[in-house]
Design a protein around this motif. Structure first.
Motif, short mmCIF file in Angstrom:
data_model
loop_
_atom_site.label_atom_id
_atom_site.label_comp_id
_atom_site.label_asym_id
_atom_site.label_seq_id
_atom_site.Cartn_x
_atom_site.Cartn_y
_atom_site.Cartn_z
N ILE A 1 0.70 -1.30 0.02
CA ILE A 1 0.05 0.07 -0.03
C ILE A 1 0.83 1.23 0.03
CG2 ILE A 1 -1.65 1.26 1.31
CD1 ILE A 1 -2.76 -1.43 2.24
N VAL A 2 1.94 1.37 0.97
CA VAL A 2 2.58 2.45 0.99
C VAL A 2 3.59 2.58 -0.30
CG1 VAL A 2 4.56 3.61 2.26
CG2 VAL A 2 2.92 2.34 3.66
N ALA A 3 4.00 1.76 -1.25
CA ALA A 3 4.54 1.79 -2.07
C ALA A 3 4.03 2.66 -3.32
CB ALA A 3 4.99 0.38 -2.91
N PHE A 4 2.62 2.54 -3.35
CA PHE A 4 1.89 3.10 -4.16
C PHE A 4 1.86 4.54 -3.88
CE2 PHE A 4 0.11 -0.94 -5.07
CZ PHE A 4 -0.15 -1.06 -6.47
N VAL A 5 1.73 4.94 -2.83
CA VAL A 5 1.92 6.60 -2.47
C VAL A 5 3.20 6.92 -2.26
CG1 VAL A 5 -0.39 6.38 -1.35
CG2 VAL A 5 1.49 6.11 0.09
N GLY A 6 4.15 6.27 -2.07
CA GLY A 6 5.70 6.69 -2.03
C GLY A 6 6.01 7.64 -2.74
N PRO A 7 5.86 7.48 -4.12
CA PRO A 7 6.25 8.93 -4.96
C PRO A 7 5.71 10.35 -4.89
CG PRO A 7 5.92 6.85 -6.39
CD PRO A 7 5.40 6.54 -5.02
N SER A 8 4.46 10.13 -4.15
CA SER A 8 3.63 11.20 -3.89
C SER A 8 4.32 11.90 -2.49
CB SER A 8 2.20 11.21 -3.83
OG SER A 8 1.72 10.70 -5.10
N LEU A 9 4.52 10.88 -1.53
CA LEU A 9 5.22 11.17 -0.24
C LEU A 9 6.58 12.00 -0.63
CD1 LEU A 9 4.17 8.49 2.01
CD2 LEU A 9 3.28 10.61 2.22
N GLN A 10 7.09 11.45 -1.35
CA GLN A 10 8.43 11.76 -1.69
C GLN A 10 8.52 13.10 -2.33
OE1 GLN A 10 10.96 9.06 -3.65
NE2 GLN A 10 12.56 10.72 -4.17
N SER A 11 7.58 13.41 -3.07
CA SER A 11 7.37 14.84 -3.63
C SER A 11 7.02 15.79 -2.78
CB SER A 11 6.34 14.71 -5.07
OG SER A 11 6.18 15.96 -5.52
N ALA A 12 6.28 15.40 -1.77
CA ALA A 12 5.62 16.44 -0.88
C ALA A 12 6.66 16.81 0.17
CB ALA A 12 4.55 15.93 -0.12
N LEU A 13 7.35 15.61 0.83
CA LEU A 13 8.34 15.79 1.90
C LEU A 13 9.86 15.59 1.82
CD1 LEU A 13 5.92 13.60 4.42
CD2 LEU A 13 6.07 16.07 4.06
N GLY A 14 10.11 14.90 0.65
CA GLY A 14 11.71 14.77 0.20
C GLY A 14 12.04 13.36 0.79
N ALA A 15 12.77 12.58 -0.03
CA ALA A 15 13.21 11.37 0.15
C ALA A 15 13.97 11.27 1.54
CB ALA A 15 14.21 10.87 -0.93
N ARG A 16 15.06 12.19 1.90
CA ARG A 16 15.72 12.25 3.20
C ARG A 16 15.11 12.10 4.29
NH1 ARG A 16 18.83 14.95 6.79
NH2 ARG A 16 21.03 14.21 7.04
N ARG A 17 14.30 13.11 4.34
CA ARG A 17 13.17 13.10 5.44
C ARG A 17 12.25 11.83 5.68
NH1 ARG A 17 9.64 18.30 5.29
NH2 ARG A 17 11.73 19.44 5.32
N LEU A 18 11.80 11.39 4.42
CA LEU A 18 11.08 10.10 4.74
C LEU A 18 11.77 9.04 5.27
CD1 LEU A 18 8.83 10.23 1.41
CD2 LEU A 18 8.06 10.26 4.02
N ILE A 19 13.17 8.72 4.79
CA ILE A 19 14.01 7.70 5.15
C ILE A 19 14.23 7.86 6.50
CG2 ILE A 19 16.16 6.52 4.86
CD1 ILE A 19 15.91 7.36 1.92
N LEU A 20 14.47 8.98 7.03
CA LEU A 20 14.76 9.10 8.48
C LEU A 20 13.61 8.84 9.39
CD1 LEU A 20 17.25 12.40 8.37
CD2 LEU A 20 17.75 10.06 8.31
N ALA A 21 12.53 9.56 8.83
CA ALA A 21 11.45 9.13 9.84
C ALA A 21 10.96 7.68 9.87
CB ALA A 21 10.32 9.83 9.17
N ALA A 22 11.34 7.08 8.60
CA ALA A 22 10.90 5.67 8.54
C ALA A 22 11.98 4.78 9.43
CB ALA A 22 11.18 5.18 7.03
#
Length: 410
Positions: free
Chosen positions: A61-82
């Motif tokens: 499920i998360v993989a489908f929204v991953g590109p949109s989340l990355q566009s909104a929040l940035g990859a680095r911030r997402l990886i650290l939060a994850a």
């Protein structure tokens, strides 16, 4: 200059390795402790299957929204939060007293892992554009190696601490290490990001669905193997520690082939022969588990692991090969994993149902042998010479024209 560049990339390579190491042990650690978990929580086979199924569903499920989340929040911030979520979920397992609490922690950890898996391949393509296959091999091998770590260490830690919860909760330590190192060395995001509609565009292309099907049918074998290989042999008189060794052998072979095969295939070219080789390994291993389980159990586990690990790494490389733009290629990889993990989430439950109906695991292993045969046929369509037609670059043509071309060549 080349040596200096190599030295400067070493911290980033270490981040790739330590992040990958954290993405599977929370699943593989459960099998060797299945007996104790069942005794103390009352979880049956179908309940135990949720410990694999729930994270896999979230990964999808998360993989489908991953590109949109990355566009909104940035990859680095997402990886650290994850990574922070992953560590918290692992720590919470120390306090799990019931089966549903354990399933809840599996969901928390699975959510963190899902974010990393959706975003990280695109980051690797952006940071290492000339070494995508090799670095994806490192990432995949460490992911599989983490599975070996979880399977081998869980019964040891649990036995030392006198509690099965400790055998799961200690995995918060490598998660914290990964979080610290990633926060120091992971570079800032590229200012140019893919739009949030990339996912919608990719879903219109049959090639994305073909990649999902191949990835899902293969990784269903992984999810069933990590869930049921230990109980399968425990039912034949093996101890938890011995089945942990069996899972560790499978995971070590996964890690080895996930690392080696991407190094052998080169930067470009047709990957199908290599994919078929990994599928042959899987077919042989599942057939051995089904028909001759006591003949060579470590060989069967090793063959299944080699096939799964090599196929996982090559599948990521094939997805990234389709598009030159790192953001778009990462989005395609995320989608492949998204649909694939939704498919892969179901087999552990199906195998549990088949076990209840037949009284054994043979039908489950034969199910995965059948899935391998199906993927052998599907891989025929993944010829490298039609990547451009099946997945044309989004900025090179009007989208309607691209979609028409993609539908005709996928």
């Amino acid at each position: 200059m080349k040596n200096a560049a190599s030295r400067s990339s070493l911290p980033l390579l270490f981040v790739v390795a330590i992040v990958g190491l954290n993405l599977r042990p929370f699943i593989t650690a459960v099998g060797p402790l299945a007996g104790d978990i069942h005794t103390q929580t009352g979880l049956g086979l179908q309940g135990m299957s949720l410990l694999t199924m729930v994270p896999m569903v979230l990964m999808g499920i998360v993989a489908f929204v991953g590109p949109s989340l990355q566009s909104a929040l940035g990859a680095r911030r997402l990886i650290l939060a994850a990574l922070a979520i992953l560590g918290i979920g692992s720590l919470l397992r120390f306090f799990s007293a019931t089966g549903w609490q354990l399933v809840g922690t599996a969901a928390v950890i699975g959510f963190g892992v899902a974010i990393v898996q959706a975003v990280f391949p695109g980051v690797i393509k952006r940071i290492f554009p000339a070494r995508v296959a090799a670095v994806m091999g490192l990432y995949s091998s460490m992911l599989m190696g983490g599975g070996a770590l979880g399977a081998k260490a869980a019964p040891v830690v649990a036995g030392t601490a006198g509690a099965w919860q400790a055998g799961l909760a200690w995995l918060s330590i490598p998660a914290v290490i990964a979080l610290v190192l990633a926060s120091i060395h992971l570079p800032a995001d590229d200012r140019r990001t893919s739009g949030g509609n990339v996912t919608t565009h990719l879903l219109r292309r049959p090639r994305a669905w073909l990649l999902m099907a191949c990835f899902g049918l293969v990784n269903g074998g992984y999810s069933s193997a990590v869930a049921w290989l230990s109980p399968y042999y425990q039912g034949q008189g093996w101890s938890g520690a011995a089945t942990g060794n069996l899972l560790a052998v499978m995971a070590i072979c996964q890690a080895t082939f996930a690392l080696v095969l991407p190094l052998l295939i080169g930067r470009e070219g047709d990957r199908r022969a290599w994919l078929w080789l990994t599928l042959l390994f899987q077919a042989t291993g599942f057939a051995g588990l089904a028909f001759w389980p006591q003949l060579a159990p470590f060989a069967w586990a090793g063959l299944v692991g080699a096939g799964l690990g090599g196929c996982f790494a090559l599948s990521l490389v094939v997805a990234l090969d389709h598009l030159s733009d790192a953001g778009h290629a990462g989005a395609l990889s995320a989608l492949m994993q998204g649909g694939g993990f939704l498919i892969a989430a179901v087999p552990p439950w199906i195998v549990a149902v088949l076990h209840d109906l037949t009284g054994g695991f043979q039908a489950g292993w034969l199910l995965h042998l059948t899935c391998v045969v199906i993927v052998v046929a599907l891989v025929q369509r993944l010829a490298s010479h039609n990547y451009h037609k099946a997945m044309p670059p989004m900025h090179h043509a009007p989208l309607a024209d691209q979609d028409a071309s993609a539908r005709s060549s996928a």
